[in-house]
Design an enzyme around this catalytic site. Structure first.
Site, PDB file in Angstrom:
ATOM      1  N   ASP A  33      43.490  48.280  28.854  1.00 61.87           N
ATOM      2  CA  ASP A  33      44.485  49.189  29.433  1.00 61.87           C
ATOM      3  C   ASP A  33      44.435  50.525  28.695  1.00 61.87           C
ATOM      4  O   ASP A  33      44.295  50.575  27.477  1.00 61.87           O
ATOM      5  CB  ASP A  33      45.877  48.559  29.323  1.00 61.87           C
ATOM      6  CG  ASP A  33      46.889  49.246  30.216  1.00 61.87           C
ATOM      7  OD1 ASP A  33      47.339  48.615  31.191  1.00 61.87           O
ATOM      8  OD2 ASP A  33      47.232  50.416  29.952  1.00 61.87           O
ATOM      9  N   ILE A  34      44.555  51.625  29.439  1.00 56.71           N
ATOM     10  CA  ILE A  34      44.458  52.962  28.854  1.00 56.71           C
ATOM     11  C   ILE A  34      45.673  53.281  27.966  1.00 56.71           C
ATOM     12  O   ILE A  34      45.579  54.126  27.073  1.00 56.71           O
ATOM     13  CB  ILE A  34      44.298  54.016  29.987  1.00 56.71           C
ATOM     14  CG1 ILE A  34      43.648  55.279  29.454  1.00 56.71           C
ATOM     15  CG2 ILE A  34      45.616  54.325  30.667  1.00 56.71           C
ATOM     16  CD1 ILE A  34      43.148  56.214  30.543  1.00 56.71           C
ATOM     17  N   ASN A  91      52.530  42.303  37.933  1.00 52.67           N
ATOM     18  CA  ASN A  91      53.625  43.013  38.585  1.00 52.67           C
ATOM     19  C   ASN A  91      53.288  43.178  40.055  1.00 52.67           C
ATOM     20  O   ASN A  91      52.159  43.550  40.392  1.00 52.67           O
ATOM     21  CB  ASN A  91      53.815  44.395  37.936  1.00 52.67           C
ATOM     22  CG  ASN A  91      54.190  44.294  36.475  1.00 52.67           C
ATOM     23  OD1 ASN A  91      55.001  43.460  36.092  1.00 52.67           O
ATOM     24  ND2 ASN A  91      53.599  45.138  35.646  1.00 52.67           N
ATOM     25  N   GLU A  99      52.542  49.711  39.428  1.00 52.29           N
ATOM     26  CA  GLU A  99      52.210  51.140  39.556  1.00 52.29           C
ATOM     27  C   GLU A  99      50.879  51.359  40.262  1.00 52.29           C
ATOM     28  O   GLU A  99      50.725  52.321  41.007  1.00 52.29           O
ATOM     29  CB  GLU A  99      52.173  51.795  38.169  1.00 52.29           C
ATOM     30  CG  GLU A  99      53.561  51.905  37.538  1.00 52.29           C
ATOM     31  CD  GLU A  99      53.515  52.352  36.094  1.00 52.29           C
ATOM     32  OE1 GLU A  99      52.415  52.666  35.591  1.00 52.29           O
ATOM     33  OE2 GLU A  99      54.589  52.361  35.463  1.00 52.29           O
ATOM     34  N   VAL A 100      49.912  50.510  39.982  1.00 55.28           N
ATOM     35  CA  VAL A 100      48.580  50.679  40.583  1.00 55.28           C
ATOM     36  C   VAL A 100      48.422  49.649  41.709  1.00 55.28           C
ATOM     37  O   VAL A 100      48.485  48.444  41.458  1.00 55.28           O
ATOM     38  CB  VAL A 100      47.464  50.505  39.525  1.00 55.28           C
ATOM     39  CG1 VAL A 100      46.099  50.636  40.181  1.00 55.28           C
ATOM     40  CG2 VAL A 100      47.631  51.515  38.400  1.00 55.28           C
ATOM     41  N   HIS A 104      46.146  43.217  39.834  1.00 59.59           N
ATOM     42  CA  HIS A 104      45.661  43.077  38.466  1.00 59.59           C
ATOM     43  C   HIS A 104      46.586  42.172  37.678  1.00 59.59           C
ATOM     44  O   HIS A 104      47.788  42.116  37.930  1.00 59.59           O
ATOM     45  CB  HIS A 104      45.548  44.435  37.756  1.00 59.59           C
ATOM     46  CG  HIS A 104      46.794  45.268  37.829  1.00 59.59           C
ATOM     47  ND1 HIS A 104      47.129  45.981  38.958  1.00 59.59           N
ATOM     48  CD2 HIS A 104      47.767  45.508  36.920  1.00 59.59           C
ATOM     49  CE1 HIS A 104      48.255  46.625  38.736  1.00 59.59           C
ATOM     50  NE2 HIS A 104      48.682  46.350  37.515  1.00 59.59           N
ATOM     51  N   HIS A 106      47.751  41.495  33.732  1.00 56.06           N
ATOM     52  CA  HIS A 106      47.740  41.998  32.360  1.00 56.06           C
ATOM     53  C   HIS A 106      47.588  40.809  31.411  1.00 56.06           C
ATOM     54  O   HIS A 106      48.288  39.801  31.572  1.00 56.06           O
ATOM     55  CB  HIS A 106      49.066  42.675  32.006  1.00 56.06           C
ATOM     56  CG  HIS A 106      49.429  43.865  32.844  1.00 56.06           C
ATOM     57  ND1 HIS A 106      49.377  45.147  32.357  1.00 56.06           N
ATOM     58  CD2 HIS A 106      49.863  43.971  34.120  1.00 56.06           C
ATOM     59  CE1 HIS A 106      49.777  45.992  33.301  1.00 56.06           C
ATOM     60  NE2 HIS A 106      50.082  45.300  34.379  1.00 56.06           N
TER      61      HIS A 106
HETATM   62  P1  5GP Z   1      51.186  48.014  36.674  1.00 56.64           P
HETATM   63  O1  5GP Z   1      52.424  48.770  36.285  1.00 56.64           O
HETATM   64  O2  5GP Z   1      50.662  48.487  38.007  1.00 56.64           O
HETATM   65  O3  5GP Z   1      51.344  46.528  36.587  1.00 56.64           O
HETATM   66  O4  5GP Z   1      50.102  48.352  35.559  1.00 56.64           O
HETATM   67  C1  5GP Z   1      49.176  49.383  35.675  1.00 56.64           C
HETATM   68  C2  5GP Z   1      48.501  49.530  34.334  1.00 56.64           C
HETATM   69  O5  5GP Z   1      47.343  50.309  34.514  1.00 56.64           O
HETATM   70  C3  5GP Z   1      49.356  50.236  33.268  1.00 56.64           C
HETATM   71  O6  5GP Z   1      49.517  49.374  32.146  1.00 56.64           O
HETATM   72  C4  5GP Z   1      48.550  51.483  32.931  1.00 56.64           C
HETATM   73  O7  5GP Z   1      48.593  51.835  31.561  1.00 56.64           O
HETATM   74  C5  5GP Z   1      47.145  51.111  33.381  1.00 56.64           C
HETATM   75  N1  5GP Z   1      46.318  52.227  33.798  1.00 56.64           N
HETATM   76  C6  5GP Z   1      46.684  53.244  34.631  1.00 56.64           C
HETATM   77  N2  5GP Z   1      45.660  54.089  34.830  1.00 56.64           N
HETATM   78  C7  5GP Z   1      44.620  53.590  34.109  1.00 56.64           C
HETATM   79  C8  5GP Z   1      43.258  54.029  33.914  1.00 56.64           C
HETATM   80  O8  5GP Z   1      42.812  55.042  34.440  1.00 56.64           O
HETATM   81  N3  5GP Z   1      42.478  53.260  33.105  1.00 56.64           N
HETATM   82  C9  5GP Z   1      42.947  52.126  32.513  1.00 56.64           C
HETATM   83  N4  5GP Z   1      42.087  51.446  31.735  1.00 56.64           N
HETATM   84  N5  5GP Z   1      44.211  51.686  32.667  1.00 56.64           N
HETATM   85  C10 5GP Z   1      45.030  52.414  33.462  1.00 56.64           C
END
Ligand code: 5GP
Length: 120
Positions: A33-34, A91, A99-100, A104, A106
């Site tokens: 994760d970034i 999520n 968010e994405v 996915h 985690h």
């Molecule tokens: P969500 O909130 O959708 O469950 O998690 C999305 C995750 O993607 C977040 O933890 C965020 O830090 C990670 N993320 C967002 N953009 C990028 C990216 O460009 N590269 C990587 N490696 N992780 C990302």
């Protein structure tokens, strides 16, 4: 919700933007994760175009579902997290805080992850 082919993980899968890869097979890609929330924070994603856990669980093949589950376990073991423990989070949707919009999971570990949920 229709799959958005321009989401950030689709771009990572296409190689349009880089990632720190930790695992890959025919069905799965995993990368750090970034913005890590724990010392070890890996995202495990299917290569198929699935929006969320809702979409993946309903429409992915058994092979894709098995591959993602097996991969998450192997990655956690390979990173040395199996003994000390870790948390898997998927999520989904607005209330899930996703968010994405590419499914996915985690993997969080390397230290105590904290309480299971917090609500705003
Ligand atoms: P969500 O909130 O959708 O469950 O998690 C999305 C995750 O993607 C977040 O933890 C965020 O830090 C990670 N993320 C967002 N953009 C990028 C990216 O460009 N590269 C990587 N490696 N992780 C990302």
């Amino acid at each position: 919700m229709a799959y958005d082919p321009d989401n950030i993980f689709a771009k990572i899968l296409r190689g349009d933007i880089p990632c720190k890869k930790v695992y890959e097979d025919d069905h799965v890609l995993a990368f750090f994760d970034i913005a890590p929330k724990t010392p070890m924070h890996v995202l495990v994603i299917p290569k198929g175009a699935y929006v969320s856990h809702d979409d993946f669980s309903a429409n992915a093949t058994d092979a894709e579902i098995a591959a993602l589950t097996r991969a998450a376990g192997k990655i956690a073991r390979d990173l040395g997290l199996a003994e000390s423990g870790y948390r898997l989070i998927a999520n989904a949707g607005e209330n899930g805080g996703q968010e994405v919009p590419h499914y996915h999971v985690h993997i969080l570990g390397g230290a105590y992850v904290g309480p299971m949920v917090s609500r705003r």
